[in-house]
Motif scaffolding. Sequence first.
Motif, PDB file in Angstrom:
ATOM      1  N   ALA A  34      -8.479  14.704   0.375  1.00 15.79           N
ATOM      2  CA  ALA A  34      -7.121  15.067  -0.011  1.00 15.79           C
ATOM      3  C   ALA A  34      -7.081  15.473  -1.469  1.00 15.79           C
ATOM      4  N   MET A  93       4.888   5.986  -4.683  1.00 15.55           N
ATOM      5  CA  MET A  93       5.233   6.020  -6.099  1.00 15.55           C
ATOM      6  C   MET A  93       4.495   7.165  -6.775  1.00 15.55           C
ATOM      7  N   ALA A 147      -1.880  11.633  -4.814  1.00 15.90           N
ATOM      8  CA  ALA A 147      -3.114  11.020  -5.229  1.00 15.90           C
ATOM      9  C   ALA A 147      -3.551  11.443  -6.619  1.00 15.90           C
ATOM     10  N   THR A 148      -3.410  12.723  -6.889  1.00 12.15           N
ATOM     11  CA  THR A 148      -4.031  13.212  -8.106  1.00 12.15           C
ATOM     12  C   THR A 148      -3.299  12.784  -9.359  1.00 12.15           C
ATOM     13  N   LYS A 149      -2.031  12.483  -9.215  1.00 10.80           N
ATOM     14  CA  LYS A 149      -1.299  12.095 -10.414  1.00 10.80           C
ATOM     15  C   LYS A 149      -0.987  10.602 -10.423  1.00 10.80           C
ATOM     16  N   GLY A 150      -1.416   9.888  -9.359  1.00 11.12           N
ATOM     17  CA  GLY A 150      -1.070   8.487  -9.168  1.00 11.12           C
ATOM     18  C   GLY A 150      -1.312   7.648 -10.389  1.00 11.12           C
ATOM     19  N   ILE A 175      -7.557   9.435  -7.456  1.00 13.78           N
ATOM     20  CA  ILE A 175      -7.517   9.035  -6.049  1.00 13.78           C
ATOM     21  C   ILE A 175      -8.779   8.269  -5.692  1.00 13.78           C
ATOM     22  N   MET A 182      -1.601  14.096   0.853  1.00 15.02           N
ATOM     23  CA  MET A 182      -2.313  13.167  -0.015  1.00 15.02           C
ATOM     24  C   MET A 182      -2.469  13.722  -1.417  1.00 15.02           C
ATOM     25  N   THR A 183      -2.742  15.010  -1.470  1.00 12.23           N
ATOM     26  CA  THR A 183      -3.097  15.620  -2.732  1.00 12.23           C
ATOM     27  C   THR A 183      -2.087  15.363  -3.816  1.00 12.23           C
ATOM     28  N   PHE A 236       0.822  -1.195   0.000  1.00 18.70           N
ATOM     29  CA  PHE A 236       0.000   0.000   0.000  1.00 18.70           C
ATOM     30  C   PHE A 236       0.866   1.259   0.000  1.00 18.70           C
ATOM     31  N   TYR A 265      -1.531  16.079   6.378  1.00 21.64           N
ATOM     32  CA  TYR A 265      -1.881  14.821   5.764  1.00 21.64           C
ATOM     33  C   TYR A 265      -2.710  15.043   4.508  1.00 21.64           C
ATOM     34  N   ILE A 266      -3.640  15.969   4.642  1.00 16.71           N
ATOM     35  CA  ILE A 266      -4.497  16.238   3.492  1.00 16.71           C
ATOM     36  C   ILE A 266      -3.698  16.856   2.361  1.00 16.71           C
ATOM     37  N   ARG A 285       6.179  10.784  -8.476  1.00 19.61           N
ATOM     38  CA  ARG A 285       5.949  11.145  -9.871  1.00 19.61           C
ATOM     39  C   ARG A 285       5.513  12.585 -10.013  1.00 19.61           C
ATOM     40  N   TRP A 329       2.950   1.982  -3.228  1.00 21.48           N
ATOM     41  CA  TRP A 329       2.128   2.474  -4.334  1.00 21.48           C
ATOM     42  C   TRP A 329       1.734   3.927  -4.140  1.00 21.48           C
TER      43      TRP A 329
END
Lengths: 463, 283, 312
Positions: free
Chosen positions: C201, B164, B280-283, C236, B276-277, B158, B272-273, B168, B161
């Motif tokens: 997020a 990663m 998360a958004t480009k994951g 996400i 995450m951003t 988890f 944390y928020i 990026r 990933w």
Amino acid sequence: MTKDRSAQLIAEANAMKYSRRTVMKRASALGLSAPALAGVLGATGHVSAAPNRAPAFLQGGSLNMLMSTAFVPAAQDLFQEQATAWGEENSVDVTVDFINWPDLQPRTTSAVQAGAGPDIVELWDTIPYLFSESLVDLTDLAATTEEVQGGYYDWVTNTASVDGQWKSIPHGNSASVVAYRASYFEEAGIQDAANNFPETWEELFAVGKILKEEVGKPLGQALGQSLGDPPGFAYPYMWAFGSMEVEEDGETLAFDTDSFREGLEMFIQGWTDAFDETGLGWDDSTNNSAYLSDQISATQNGTSIYIAATDEDGENYQPEIAEDTFHAPLPAGPSGRFATLGSRSIGVMSYSENQEEALAFLEWWFSAEPFQTWLETYQGYILPPGPTFTDLGVFTEDPKLAPYIEVPSIARNKGWAGPANLKAAQVSSQYVIVNTFANAVQSGDAGAAIDEAAAHLQRIYGR
Amino acid sequence: MAMVGSNAKRNRWLGLYIPLSMFMVFLLFPFYWMLIVSLKPNSELLDTSVNPFLLFSVTLDHYAYLFTDTDFVRYTINTFVVTIGSTALALVTSIFAGYALGRFRFRGGTLMGALIFLCYLVPPTLLFIPLSQIVADLGLYNSYWSLILTYPTFLIPFASWLLMGYFRTIAIDLEHAALVDGATRLQAMRHVVLPLAMPGILSAGIFCFTLGWNEFLYALVFMSSGEMKTVPVGVVTDLIRADVYFWGSLMAAGILGSVPVAVAYSFFVDNYISGMTAGATKG
Amino acid sequence: MSIITTEQPGQPVVPHTRENFFVRLVRRESSLAWLFLAPALIILVVFMAYPFGYGIYISTTDAMVGFAGKNFVWLENYQRLLDDPIFRKTVRNTFIYGFGTVPFKLVLGLALALVLNQTFRFSRVFRAFLLLPWIVPTAISSLAFLMLYNGVLSPVSWVLVDWGIISDNINFLGDPVNAIVSLCVANIWRGVPFFGISILAGLQAVPDELNEAAALDGASVWQRFWAVTWPVIRNITLIATLFSIIWTFADFQLIYVLTKGGPANSTHVFGTYSYQTLGQTFIGDAAAISLYMFPILAVLAVMLLRYVRHDD
């Protein structure tokens, strides 16, 4: 401090001519340790439980035990104290882990697979079969301990020994009977309900209908996937209506019989008429709390409900309910009256490097004195595996508990008429018999429920 | 203007206050029940004549029992050691793994990413048996290491990933610039990439911490002898005795085992928020 | 290996020329990449690969824990499961459980995120406390649900009876349909905060200017959400969905505490049925049950991941 309290108790006991049980109760109220208790018992003319001194070769060893948690806290504490005292006496480093019932099995399984873990484990009925290749053969020790118990009952030999060998030493188990509220049964038209519980299932369902509809206190029975109460009802009912998993050969199915089909039809009707229908979702604890909160008029259980209700210091002290509570064996069917009972036992793991210590401990613990002390602390919850201790005060002093001590005479093992072997264990752990009843109630189709269960039994016994 | 104002007010109610209170009711209702049970005397628990959601008298006995009759403090310490240890181990290894997967182009990279992900699909109900063999072979039974080393098996997939994805998002030019200026790859990573990815690392850490904090099966099987128990295992073994549950103390343990963590998270939550951003958004 | 040793920390790696730099970087990158992956891989190989391989191997045998003898039976365990009515129920239940909860968790989590994304007093406190369901150890929160779902003493039933809404206690866990719905509700309760916080997020990255511009252009809330917000939080959301599906399909604890798969096997999922089978030491069968889940999850995961990477 301890000495003062011991002395005080000795004086008190001698003056008042306390029974052994009372001495023990008082001792636990005073917070005396096991050795102190043993001293008091000795001084008041009762059998004491002082640890014997084991041979010198044990000194410096260690011993880890995995036991299930005890419903009576004092019994768990006593076992811990006994073990510690024995360890100190013999210079063995003893530790005991108590674990929740359902978690005992995965712990043991992983220990067996890993070849590491506790030296001594507690085993439930049918489990010695599962781990027979991983347990030390205790047949010799069992001969001695059997003598102490005055010979093992059949229900013990059938459930704890493995093909004639002993892989573990049995210490009995809790039996279950019906606990019921006499006043509600009288309201429902039963006269002298304290001594007069319905004899047959048919009669019970009839009274239950009145209890549920008019008195507003239905019967309670767990039928969920739980290993205590649901099978405690389902197997005896099946036997009472002329059905069993297999014949004596342990292979030929004898499950699908006409009289069981009729009996199950009757149960479907009885369930809607007389029982709290949420019972399908109950586990082993639900009926205890339902009974103690005055929601049901009767339920099949071990002594835990009654003990909790009478225990003044306990969290669930309910004197009025306790006074109104009486016990009776499960009702009879056309084929007779039955109960299911299997003995718990204590085994030594063959991977253990402390087998000598383990054997020495078991030999001591199963000798008369420590075992008796432990049994008495359990207040009658655990039935001993043989007749020697059945006339102890805990079984005879309260006449209300008499039905429990009668259970062994009508008890059968899971898998009867076959042995309580791997197949029987699998049937039990897959809840095949319990689910016959649950399915029948849910679908309203007794025939289909029996067909499904018969097919499942065939898959297990035919494999 | 008046129109706009009342509109905004209405929107505020529709878009915030009403749904927020509905969420509060749904998400905190079972929690409220836990709190009530933990404060309720036992006699009231079985009393069906009064509303079970109300307290007519308050007792702290259940909390006291936790501290006097169980090793709750020790269990809490154990849980902290195990959770922090495994989270740290999982994070450090995942930072490197996530960096490699997110930054480097190399043969087998995609395959490795997929394989690490696949580890997530193996259920613990199967793994614990063969794992117990390994734990025993390494002599780790009943030690903190048994869990510190096994928890990462479900934390690393988890966390790596997630990380990663973060790596990026960080512009590669910054790193190249550092390399051209004479920094080593590790130096560039430490001084340029990690600070930028800090929020992401923090968020991955919080996820790992929560998963470790809640774990039951491995803790039950690998570390549950004597005082060496985690909170979930310890309270369940100490407070469920045969068919009798010590409800009040069980719920008290639930409250004590979660509120401090929630408070700690509230300090992290903004970081944390924002952390995450990026990932998360480009994951 | 020789390349790795030149890559010691602290040893400056200064490219001599620009042309050379990228060539060398690519060449060195692959070895450095493996070095970076090594710690994670070692842990996973030692603690995961062996048990996983062992699980696959043992699922093709009739092995029993604690018994030395075992035979190779190829796919017999898998085959037998196909004829096992309980296993068929298990598969059905797992899908009901997965697809009956994940969409709700997703929608509620999204709504929660949109609510919490607004600025209001004490928003930080609310954000932390609405995480509680996710933080409370499941072993304990499941017990709280066990009380709430009690057939006789449920406080929920008590209040509804008291208000005259129902006349009998709700049969939460004793009826097959009610039981699975009850389990789903508890699962949704536990899972919403994870979605909420993950999506929240993502929302932080939605540029305010875009939203304002769209609002000025007269776009409705709905239009703005799809045009401005959704593209940003899409990835996400999908990743959170993916992990949630895995967690839900592999769930064990909640169901084990509440029903143990009952009544009459109507709530078994892979985890509980495998565990129950293992309870009788049939490790071969138990492994086969667990491993049936693997291809299903793998297919779901690949589908979602492809979608995520699609416009990367």
